[in-house]
Design an enzyme around this catalytic site. Structure first.
Site, PDB file in Angstrom:
ATOM      1  N   GLU A 130      21.849   2.077   4.936  1.00 57.74           N
ATOM      2  CA  GLU A 130      20.643   1.756   4.748  1.00 57.74           C
ATOM      3  C   GLU A 130      20.074   2.283   3.587  1.00 57.74           C
ATOM      4  O   GLU A 130      18.785   2.261   3.388  1.00 57.74           O
ATOM      5  CB  GLU A 130      19.723   1.734   5.939  1.00 57.74           C
ATOM      6  N   GLU A 170     -11.543  -0.393  -3.619  1.00 55.96           N
ATOM      7  CA  GLU A 170     -10.920   0.002  -2.831  1.00 55.96           C
ATOM      8  C   GLU A 170      -9.585   0.824  -2.977  1.00 55.96           C
ATOM      9  O   GLU A 170      -9.542   0.965  -4.115  1.00 55.96           O
ATOM     10  CB  GLU A 170     -10.364  -1.192  -1.431  1.00 55.96           C
ATOM     11  N   ASP A 196       0.718  -1.330  -0.014  1.00 58.59           N
ATOM     12  CA  ASP A 196       0.121  -0.040  -0.119  1.00 58.59           C
ATOM     13  C   ASP A 196       0.851   1.144  -0.007  1.00 58.59           C
ATOM     14  O   ASP A 196       0.656   2.247   0.822  1.00 58.59           O
ATOM     15  CB  ASP A 196      -0.878   0.008   1.088  1.00 58.59           C
TER      16      ASP A 196
HETATM   17  O1  FUB Z   1      -2.969  -3.755   3.223  1.00 52.54           O
HETATM   18  C1  FUB Z   1      -4.248  -3.960   3.736  1.00 52.54           C
HETATM   19  C2  FUB Z   1      -5.251  -3.661   2.760  1.00 52.54           C
HETATM   20  O2  FUB Z   1      -5.221  -4.558   1.650  1.00 52.54           O
HETATM   21  C3  FUB Z   1      -5.215  -2.289   2.260  1.00 52.54           C
HETATM   22  O3  FUB Z   1      -5.954  -1.295   3.045  1.00 52.54           O
HETATM   23  C4  FUB Z   1      -6.292  -2.560   1.213  1.00 52.54           C
HETATM   24  O4  FUB Z   1      -6.146  -1.296   0.039  1.00 52.54           O
HETATM   25  C5  FUB Z   1      -5.578  -3.867   0.413  1.00 52.54           C
HETATM   26  O5  FUB Z   1      -4.103  -3.300  -0.128  1.00 52.54           O
END
Ligand code: FUB
Length: 429
Positions: free
Chosen positions: A312, A192, A30
């Site tokens: 790093e 989403e 994400d």
């Molecule tokens: O990473 C957790 C969840 O999975 C995210 O909030 C969504 O967008 C999906 O990538």
């Protein structure tokens, strides 16, 4: 899982030529990049090692000036920083305003409901503190994206499987209107991961569609709250993760598309990795189809080896990890024979380098071989490492360097173990 990943990578040298995913020390997902002060700061959430379902407890920060070499800033915010949250440190977004940085996160609250919290800091690298001590928005939705329009009005969008927004007040931690559900065009297939921005007067909403497995789509409109027109798929379903989550930025005249997949060894829908591709908008403002690659993106400029560089900071690292350093920032740890760090596009210049200083600590011993071009490329020198008396008892070691001229990919190839590596600097001939 990560140790098996490191073992697989060390044994077979897999992915050695790749620069995607751009983080190799942990599993990340994400991506939420922020362009600030000549750098790209990529805020990432984190799939805990070995997870077979969502096991996400903190957020991490990496940054780059050249899109090739990424510096690890470590854990930047954790679930435990929100007293009212109990699980699911999911997809964040961060925005600067009025000299502060606002860090929006979706989490599952102690009540069991999904909610969005906000943390604030006066520095992009933190520390961030929960601004409210309670959720900012609490209507069982996730995946915040925040956008400030030209008139100064800030919008916080979020949602799965519906898309909502609230109009934020200028304090960025309260809102005066909403939540309002956005009416979506037919065929949008919104799931989403909204990411909202404005380009040449057009509002773009990129998002993940058609769960599961997701692809990345977008729609555009002439107002920040719609109506929107569905424009199609940007990134088709691919990779080993059933989710994907995009972010789009411009940096130094280039356009970049961030996303995640399961491309590291051991990768899956719950062991994901953030990646980035460069793209060009079509002349009518539409976004071309973008495919996942392991090659990564071109470097912007070069890296200066004659100033202190953090260990790093890497284009690729293999079989190492990072940790908080007692002297500040992070250091590289878990070094073993055969592990290495690649730094891309290092500008040694025409006269080249004559010596290298490395800052190391540990009770173990070994050596750091300096290779150019590849792990087996020209050997420019070797710094021997002996015990400093403690894993955070730091000392400088200097070694002679030859043949390091022009612009080269630099490889620190380790042998031995039981020592850590904080930073390095060459001296010119
Ligand atoms: O990473 C957790 C969840 O999975 C995210 O909030 C969504 O967008 C999906 O990538």
């Amino acid at each position: 899982m990560l140790s098996s990943l490191l073992t697989i990578a060390a044994t077979f040298g897999v992915l050695a030529l790749a620069d995607n995913p751009f983080v190799q020390t942990i599993f990340t997902a994400d991506p939420a990049p922020v362009v600030y002060n000549g750098r790209v700061y990529a805020f990432l959430d984190h799939d805990n090692n070995g997870a077979t379902y969502y096991d996400m407890t903190d957020w991490h920060l990496f940054s780059t000036a050249d899109m090739a070499n990424w510096q690890d800033h470590g854990t930047i915010l954790s679930l435990k920083d929100f007293s009212w949250a109990k699980a699911n440190a999911w997809a964040p977004q961060i925005i600067p305003r009025n000299g502060k940085f606002y860090f929006y996160v979706p989490v599952t609250a102690s009540s069991g409901a999904d909610a969005i919290g906000v943390a604030v800091s006066s520095s992009i690298t933190g520390p961030y503190k929960d601004a409210l001590g309670k959720p900012l928005v609490s209507n069982s939705e996730i995946d915040p994206t925040v956008f400030i329009d030209d008139d100064g009005q800030a919008y916080l969008y979020y949602g799965n499987p519906d898309l909502y927004y609230v109009k934020l007040n200028t304090d960025m931690i309260s809102y005066s209107q909403g939540p309002t559900k956005i009416s979506l065009p037919s065929g949008a297939g919104f799931q989403e991961a909204p990411w909202v921005y404005k380009r040449n007067g057009t509002y773009y909403v990129a998002y993940a569609g058609t769960c599961c497995s997701e692809n990345i789509r977008y729609m555009t409109g002439k107002s920040p709250t719609g109506p929107f027109t569905y424009k199609g798929v940007i990134m088709p379903t691919q990779g080993k993760s059933f989710t994907n989550h995009e972010a789009i930025i411009d940096f130094n005249g280039h356009s970049y598309f961030f996303y995640h997949n399961g491309a590291l060894p051991g990768g899956s829908g719950y062991q994901r990795s953030a990646c980035v591709e460069e793209f060009k908008y079509n002349s009518d403002g539409t976004i071309p189809t973008i495919q996942m690659t392991t090659a990564g993106v071109n470097q912007i400029g070069t890296l200066n080896p004659y100033v202190r560089q953090e260990a790093e900071t890497a284009a690729w690292s293999q079989s190492v990890r990072t940790e908080t350093c007692r002297e500040g920032g992070m250091d590289v740890t878990s070094i073993q024979s055969g592990s290495y760090i690649k730094v891309r596009g290092v500008a040694f210049g025409t006269t080249g380098a004559k010596s290298l200083s490395v800052r190391v600590a540990g009770t173990g011993s070994g050596s750091i071989a300096i290779h150019l071009g590849s792990t087996g490329g020209t050997l420019a020198g070797t710094c021997s490492v002996s015990s400093s008396g403690g894993s955070q008892t730091w000392k400088d070691v200097t070694c002679s360097i030859t043949n390091a001229k022009g612009t080269q990919d630099l490889y620190f190839v380790f042998s031995g173990s039981g020592y850590n590596f904080d930073y390095w600097q060459f001296t010119s001939a």
